[in-house]
Design a protein around this motif. Structure first.
Motif, short mmCIF file in Angstrom:
data_model
loop_
_atom_site.label_atom_id
_atom_site.label_comp_id
_atom_site.label_asym_id
_atom_site.label_seq_id
_atom_site.Cartn_x
_atom_site.Cartn_y
_atom_site.Cartn_z
N SER A 80 0.89 -1.23 -0.18
CA SER A 80 0.18 0.00 0.13
C SER A 80 0.92 1.23 -0.13
O SER A 80 2.04 1.30 0.55
CB SER A 80 -0.97 0.01 1.12
N THR A 102 -3.83 -7.77 -0.36
CA THR A 102 -4.47 -6.39 -1.06
C THR A 102 -3.23 -5.54 -1.38
O THR A 102 -2.21 -5.44 -0.95
CB THR A 102 -5.08 -5.83 0.42
N SER A 104 -3.15 -1.74 -2.56
CA SER A 104 -4.35 -0.48 -2.66
C SER A 104 -3.33 0.96 -2.30
O SER A 104 -2.25 0.85 -1.76
CB SER A 104 -4.99 -0.68 -1.36
N GLY A 105 -3.89 1.87 -2.61
CA GLY A 105 -3.38 3.30 -2.49
C GLY A 105 -2.11 3.44 -3.13
O GLY A 105 -1.29 4.43 -2.84
N GLY A 113 -1.35 -0.25 -9.17
CA GLY A 113 -1.33 -1.38 -8.36
C GLY A 113 0.02 -2.26 -8.66
O GLY A 113 0.77 -2.61 -8.08
N THR A 128 -7.43 -8.41 -3.63
CA THR A 128 -8.13 -7.19 -3.62
C THR A 128 -7.17 -6.04 -4.16
O THR A 128 -6.19 -5.91 -3.67
CB THR A 128 -8.77 -6.64 -2.47
N ILE A 129 -7.51 -5.54 -5.38
CA ILE A 129 -6.67 -4.47 -5.87
C ILE A 129 -7.57 -3.29 -6.03
O ILE A 129 -8.48 -3.24 -6.80
CB ILE A 129 -6.28 -4.78 -7.25
N THR A 130 -7.35 -2.22 -5.11
CA THR A 130 -8.32 -1.22 -4.96
C THR A 130 -7.54 0.09 -4.47
O THR A 130 -6.56 0.19 -4.03
CB THR A 130 -9.43 -1.58 -3.76
N GLY A 131 -8.23 1.36 -5.21
CA GLY A 131 -7.91 2.48 -4.71
C GLY A 131 -6.52 2.85 -5.23
O GLY A 131 -5.84 3.80 -4.76
N ASN A 132 -5.91 2.32 -6.43
CA ASN A 132 -4.69 2.70 -7.00
C ASN A 132 -4.95 3.70 -8.08
O ASN A 132 -5.93 3.81 -8.48
CB ASN A 132 -4.06 1.50 -7.36
N GLY A 139 -5.56 -0.23 -11.63
CA GLY A 139 -5.03 -1.25 -11.06
C GLY A 139 -4.17 -2.17 -11.67
O GLY A 139 -3.35 -2.39 -10.78
N ASN A 159 -10.40 1.76 -8.68
CA ASN A 159 -8.98 2.22 -9.08
C ASN A 159 -9.09 3.58 -10.31
O ASN A 159 -9.86 3.63 -10.92
CB ASN A 159 -8.09 1.21 -10.09
#
Length: 173
Positions: A80, A102, A104-105, A113, A128-132, A139, A159
């Motif tokens: 992250s 995970t 993320s970010g 990601g 989980t691949i999120t918020g990249n 993502g 993402n």
């Protein structure tokens, strides 16, 4: 095992540069900085990472969290808030197995990601691949030519890609 690698600066491989068989368990690799490539971990060997956090590493090149040119297995881990020009979480130019983890970010130019290169292998499961965020492939950025790719039971969501591909550059526009 149970180690912290933090606050290192280098031209390349700020945290760790690995050439042989390595196991990283329940460890934290964070706040490392490089001018180019592998701020957190530069993998050129066979590495297994379990139950670890790779966070807040920054590279002007590829692989803010991890730059993989070997065989890398990651499970039950978090990547992250890393920064890089390509593959802020992971830059993959080898064989990557990511499970129960995970990403993320992370923020980069390509592949916020994960950046996945041509003629290489990537298997992602139960992750989980999120918020990249990235210019392309928020993502995952898949270079595509001759790549082997498998994604199973994985969530790729929230993402941001400024130019192309909110999730996977080649698969989702």
């Amino acid at each position: 095992m149970n180690s912290t690698i933090s606050g290192n600066m280098a031209q390349a491989a700020g945290g760790l540069k690995l050439y042989g068989p390595t196991n990283i368990v329940d460890s934290s690799i964070k706040n490392n900085t490089t001018v180019y490539g592998a701020a957190g971990i530069g993998n050129r060997g066979t590495t297994v990472i379990t139950g670890s956090i790779i966070s807040r590493n920054q590279s002007s090149g590829g692989g803010g969290g991890i730059d993989n040119l070997g065989t890398l297995t990651i499970s039950e881990s978090i990547l992250s808030d890393n920064r890089a020009s390509d593959g802020a979480g992971i830059s993959n130019r080898g064989i990557l197995h990511l499970a129960n983890s995970t990403v993320s970010g992370n923020v980069s130019g390509d592949g916020g990601g994960i950046w996945h290169g041509s003629y290489h292998t990537m298997n992602i499961s139960n992750s989980t691949i999120t918020g990249n965020r990235a210019s392309t492939g928020g993502g995952i950025h898949i270079d595509g030519r001759g790549s082997s790719l498998s994604i199973t039971n994985t969530t790729i969501t929230n993402n941001i890609a400024d130019d192309v591909g909110r999730g996977q550059r080649e698969a989702i526009s």
